[in-house]
Design a protein around this motif. Structure first.
Motif, PDB file in Angstrom:
ATOM      1  N   LEU A  12      14.913 -14.258  42.195  1.00  0.00           N
ATOM      2  CA  LEU A  12      13.507 -13.919  41.955  1.00  0.00           C
ATOM      3  C   LEU A  12      12.636 -15.179  41.954  1.00  0.00           C
ATOM      4  N   MET A  53      10.092 -20.768  35.080  1.00  0.00           N
ATOM      5  CA  MET A  53      11.032 -19.678  34.781  1.00  0.00           C
ATOM      6  C   MET A  53      12.463 -20.075  35.131  1.00  0.00           C
ATOM      7  N   LEU A  65      13.588 -22.737  32.520  1.00  0.00           N
ATOM      8  CA  LEU A  65      13.808 -22.217  31.165  1.00  0.00           C
ATOM      9  C   LEU A  65      14.977 -21.249  31.101  1.00  0.00           C
ATOM     10  N   LEU A  66      15.135 -20.428  32.143  1.00  0.00           N
ATOM     11  CA  LEU A  66      16.133 -19.361  32.067  1.00  0.00           C
ATOM     12  C   LEU A  66      17.470 -19.702  32.743  1.00  0.00           C
ATOM     13  N   VAL A  67      17.466 -20.597  33.717  1.00  0.00           N
ATOM     14  CA  VAL A  67      18.729 -20.898  34.425  1.00  0.00           C
ATOM     15  C   VAL A  67      19.138 -22.354  34.174  1.00  0.00           C
ATOM     16  N   ILE A  82      17.683 -13.578  38.394  1.00  0.00           N
ATOM     17  CA  ILE A  82      16.514 -14.414  38.023  1.00  0.00           C
ATOM     18  C   ILE A  82      16.369 -15.562  39.031  1.00  0.00           C
TER      19      ILE A  82
END
Lengths: 51, 317
Positions: free
Chosen positions: B64, B120, B123-125, B61
């Motif tokens: 990306l 992203m 929120l995700l990492v 992620i």
């Protein structure tokens, strides 16, 4: 009298290009949904492993 | 009328186009895929070199999001620079100057991708690396593209920082901090940028002159540019030692970097001694080798991490 330009209809080639672009955009959005879904699963699994 | 006066807002699209007809391929070209590949590679190395662990999924992620951020920067750069891209042979076929994508579409695409990549990653990492990614995009678009590129021959010296941030963002995704190891990787790219771009500017001088971009050869002359390339190449010598000294790299890197930098210096010296009517062969060779140099140095660090070689500092303790 209106100043607006006459509407030029999309050609078959234009429509084909737009369809393909819309398809790529839909695939990107689907990919994003899968990405968030898998991330949630991984986070839950990590939390479970910590407990 | 100067290029600065005819900016993107007033620029007519290429004949026969009204935008809105760009293909998915045109949008992909907006992301500057070749630049993005180097960004992705250096970010992967940053991810592996960082002390600590990140789940492979979130490592993916991170890469990306960094790739999306780099692509967003490329799209915003092409939106703002469409007027000068149109007059340079190397860039005239890009999607905005060619009319495939309207300027507003490139702007919207770039902004959407910027926001998505930062959100992203946050929120995700983690939000530390997301903040650094946001700063990287801001630095490339606002500081370099809008602020420096058209106004100072030092544009790529300062602007080079934008290209140096990706391994730092990836490192921060693992450690949630900015430390000496990540700064040493940053400096490697930062100090490499001037000799890399000035050697390109030496044999693309005409293009930059036509577009009105104040690259060093156009402003200070070829002799001064060659001298600056030599000085910055010499500065690479202390810079390459930093990843080894901070523990970001090991003994394989130290040996490889010493050999590769010796070749770099030979090529840079050839440029310094280059006679102007030789067709810029030495500058072309340095430009080509500089890409190999950066790729190889980061590849050495990656190999060390993958085969678990000891850090350089541990050899002496």
């Amino acid at each position: 009298m209106s100043d607006s330009k006459p509407v030029v209809p999309f050609s078959a080639d234009d429509l084909k290009r737009r369809r393909r672009r819309a398809l790529v955009m839909a695939l990107c959005l689907a990919g994003l949904i899968i990405l968030f879904y898998v991330s949630t699963l991984v986070k839950i699994a990590k939390m479970g492993a910590m407990q | 009328m100067s290029l600065e006066q005819t900016h993107i807002a007033e620029m007519p699209l290429a004949a026969g186009t009204s935008g809105g007809q760009g293909t998915a391929g045109d949008y992909f070209a907006l992301l500057k895929p070749r630049v993005m590949s180097l960004v992705i590679f250096t970010a992967i190395v940053g991810l592996f070199a960082a002390p600590g662990h990140i789940h492979p999924w979130f490592g993916f992620i991170t890469i990306l999001c960094i790739a999306m951020g780099a692509g967003a920067s490329g799209a915003l750069n092409m939106w703002y620079d469409a007027d000068i891209d149109a007059v340079m042979a190397r860039t005239a076929k890009r999607p905005v100057p060619s009319g495939a994508i309207a300027p507003g579409e490139a702007l919207g695409f770039g902004l959407a991708l910027s926001i998505a990549s930062v959100l992203m990653l946050g929120l995700l990492v983690n939000w530390q690396s997301a903040a650094l990614l946001a700063f990287t995009i801001f630095f490339y678009v606002v500081i370099y593209t809008i602020g420096l590129k058209r106004h100072t021959p030092q544009n790529i010296v300062i602007g080079g920082a934008a290209g140096a941030f990706p391994p730092m963002v990836a490192w921060c995704a693992v450690t949630q901090s900015v430390d000496l190891g990540s700064i040493s990787l940053f400096l490697l790219i930062f100090m490499w940028t001037p000799p890399h771009f000035w050697s390109l500017a030496l044999f693309r001088q005409g293009d930059y002159h036509k577009a009105g971009i104040p690259m060093l050869p156009n402003v200070a002359g070829r002799a001064e540019t060659k001298r600056q390339i030599w000085i910055y190449s010499l500065l690479l010598v202390p810079t390459i030692t930093l990843p080894a000294l901070t523990g970001a790299a090991g003994i394989l890197y130290a040996v490889g970097a010493a050999i590769l930098t010796a070749v770099f210096l030979l090529r840079a010296f050839a440029v310094y001694r280059m006679v102007d009517d030789e067709g810029d062969v030495a500058a072309k060779k340095l430009f080509g080798f500089s890409i190999v140099w950066l790729f190889a140095l980061f590849a050495l660090i990656l190999v060390e991490r993958l085969v678990h070689l000891p850090a350089f500092a541990s050899v002496f303790t």
